[in-house]
Design a protein around this motif. Structure first.
Motif, PDB file in Angstrom:
ATOM      1  N   SER A   1      45.172  50.468  45.623  1.00  0.00           N
ATOM      2  CA  SER A   1      45.011  49.691  46.721  1.00  0.00           C
ATOM      3  C   SER A   1      43.614  49.331  47.124  1.00  0.00           C
ATOM      4  CB  SER A   1      45.490  50.761  48.311  1.00  0.00           C
ATOM      5  OG  SER A   1      45.505  50.069  49.341  1.00  0.00           O
TER       6      SER A   1
ATOM      7  N   ALA B   1      47.014  43.135  47.357  1.00  0.00           N
ATOM      8  CA  ALA B   1      46.189  44.120  47.980  1.00  0.00           C
ATOM      9  C   ALA B   1      47.301  44.805  49.012  1.00  0.00           C
ATOM     10  CB  ALA B   1      45.183  43.742  48.810  1.00  0.00           C
ATOM     11  N   GLU B   2      48.010  43.746  49.634  1.00  0.00           N
ATOM     12  CA  GLU B   2      49.192  44.189  50.813  1.00  0.00           C
ATOM     13  C   GLU B   2      50.249  45.012  50.079  1.00  0.00           C
ATOM     14  OE1 GLU B   2      50.914  44.626  54.465  1.00  0.00           O
ATOM     15  OE2 GLU B   2      48.788  43.999  53.845  1.00  0.00           O
TER      16      GLU B   2
ATOM     17  N   THR C   1      49.956  47.017  47.405  1.00  0.00           N
ATOM     18  CA  THR C   1      49.570  48.201  46.814  1.00  0.00           C
ATOM     19  C   THR C   1      49.300  49.087  48.043  1.00  0.00           C
ATOM     20  OG1 THR C   1      47.266  47.274  46.897  1.00  0.00           O
ATOM     21  CG2 THR C   1      48.466  47.422  44.644  1.00  0.00           C
ATOM     22  N   ARG C   2      48.550  48.635  49.318  1.00  0.00           N
ATOM     23  CA  ARG C   2      48.475  49.358  50.595  1.00  0.00           C
ATOM     24  C   ARG C   2      49.786  49.937  51.033  1.00  0.00           C
ATOM     25  NH1 ARG C   2      49.513  48.913  55.639  1.00  0.00           N
ATOM     26  NH2 ARG C   2      50.168  46.657  55.331  1.00  0.00           N
TER      27      ARG C   2
ATOM     28  N   GLN D   1      41.890  45.564  47.455  1.00  0.00           N
ATOM     29  CA  GLN D   1      40.997  45.227  48.420  1.00  0.00           C
ATOM     30  C   GLN D   1      39.585  44.789  47.901  1.00  0.00           C
ATOM     31  OE1 GLN D   1      40.772  48.397  51.111  1.00  0.00           O
ATOM     32  NE2 GLN D   1      42.827  48.450  51.928  1.00  0.00           N
TER      33      GLN D   1
END
Length: 407
Positions: A157, A126-127, A129-130, A161
């Motif tokens: 992202s 998630a980090e 893709t963010r 999450q």
């Protein structure tokens, strides 16, 4: 010894007085009967009477009942596995939350570790893709990258999450299952025998419980009352003089002894059992000594209503006619005995509870009822009043002395 010798002797004063009293009673009694024209069997009988006032008469019933635990809970496994340990003594008092069994936790501990690792991986993805989505946003504004690439990066992202939230839920589930490997007591009470031993395989959906816990203080007592009797009671409460009673209940145990503490009625069901035609009333009893056990058959005695216009007539005053109707003798006008039909359906102590046929002004005959007939003249006196023996009057003394001289 001849008569002359007896006359010549002087009798003691007490003997002479007793002899004169007997002679006077014999002579006077015969003269009175002759003057009145009555034989020995035609004397005016003396009867004892009581005058009653309306009083409160509880409508007491005694019904069959059975005891039930105040709380009852089955101890069941929430997860599957092999029982490793048992922490309680059978028949002991256990507290809510107290550990009872331990199921092999190794599989569930590994599941917790796996879920924790999956959560770390999801958070890392998630980090990444963010950050990628944030980098694509200014490039998409200057058209260095296509807007579609930025949209795909933003969607990736958000999916990452969501994956983090899913793995967090999986970790929480794994931790709950690990906690379920320790089986706690759901309620406080007495625990019965253990139905499974150490080494037994248990499953989350099995039919049999591991053990059973029951709370025995207080106790419930389910009372069975006929629906017809309950209907009659509710109808009687609409009449004047009938009011509801307090919900105090007393128990008689199977051995015939009385259970000391009194209970209170909690509620009555509004459903009639189709098989028995009864309605269940539930009462609550304190049971500090544990004398009451679940499943015992008892007799419950309690007052469902109070009749404030009843009369308590002594049982010896009530008789039954050939038709079975209850009757009493009363002192009527001119001191003549009259027979009245009353409604007496139950007793209270040593008295009949009369709910009809009396108006409160009658003098009810309770003594001297043998061979008493309706219309017969009687001499009424207060019931159980003592009979006084008075000394002879001066005139009676003169008569006794004259008869002694003549004799």
């Amino acid at each position: 010894m001849n008569t002359a010798s007896i006359r010549g002797r002087r009798l003691p004063a007490g003997v002479a007085l007793l002899t004169l009293a007997l002679l006077l009673a014999a002579c006077g009694g015969g003269g009175e009967q002759k003057a009145a024209g009555k034989g020995p069997g035609q004397r005016t009988p003396t009867v004892g009477f009581v005058t009653l006032q309306p009083t409160d008469a509880p409508m007491v019933v005694e019904l069959a009942a059975r005891t039930f635990a105040f709380e009852s809970s089955d101890v069941r496994p929430q997860v599957s596995g092999v029982i490793r340990r048992r922490f309680f003594t059978e028949g002991a008092l256990v507290q809510r939350g107290q550990p009872l069994y331990e199921i092999d936790p190794r599989v569930y501990s590994a599941a917790v570790n796996e879920a924790a690792a999956n959560l770390q991986s999801a958070r890392a993805n998630a980090e990444a893709t963010r950050i990628q989505a944030e980098r694509f946003r200014p490039l998409a504004e200057i058209e260095a990258v296509s807007k579609q690439d930025y949209t795909n990066a933003l969607a990736a992202s958000r999916q990452a999450q969501a994956s983090v939230a899913q793995t967090q839920a999986a970790l929480q589930t794994a931790r709950v299952n690990l906690q379920f490997t320790t089986v706690p007591a759901p309620i406080t009470g007495r625990i019965g025998r253990s139905l499974f031993t150490v080494g037994a395989l248990v499953t989350a959906n099995q039919a049999d419980p591991l053990a059973q816990i029951q709370r025995l203080d207080p106790m419930f007592v389910d009372i069975q009352q006929s629906a017809a009797d309950l209907l009659g009671l509710r109808r009687s409460l609409t009449r004047d003089g009938i009011v509801p009673a307090s919900a105090q209940v007393h128990l008689k145990l199977e051995d015939g002894s009385e259970y000391g503490p009194a209970g209170t009625v909690q509620f009555a069901e509004y459903v009639v059992d189709q098989q028995t035609g009864t309605v269940t009333l539930r009462a609550r009893f304190p049971n500090p000594q544990g004398l009451l056990l679940p499943g015992m058959f008892v007799r419950a005695r309690f007052a469902q209503a109070i009749n404030r216009r009843a009369y308590l007539v002594p049982q010896q005053a009530v008789s039954r006619d050939p038709k079975g109707n209850a009757t009493v003798f009363v002192v009527g006008p001119d001191n003549k005995a009259a027979q009245k039909t009353i409604r007496a359906d139950r007793t209270q102590g040593d008295a009949w509870v009369v709910t009809g046929g009396l108006d409160g002004n009658e003098r009810i005959i309770t003594q001297g009822l043998n061979n008493l007939r309706a219309g017969q003249t009687v001499k009424p006196v207060a019931a159980a009043s003592p009979q006084r023996v008075a000394p002879p009057s001066p005139e009676q003394m003169k008569q006794m002395q004259s008869k002694q001289k003549a004799g």
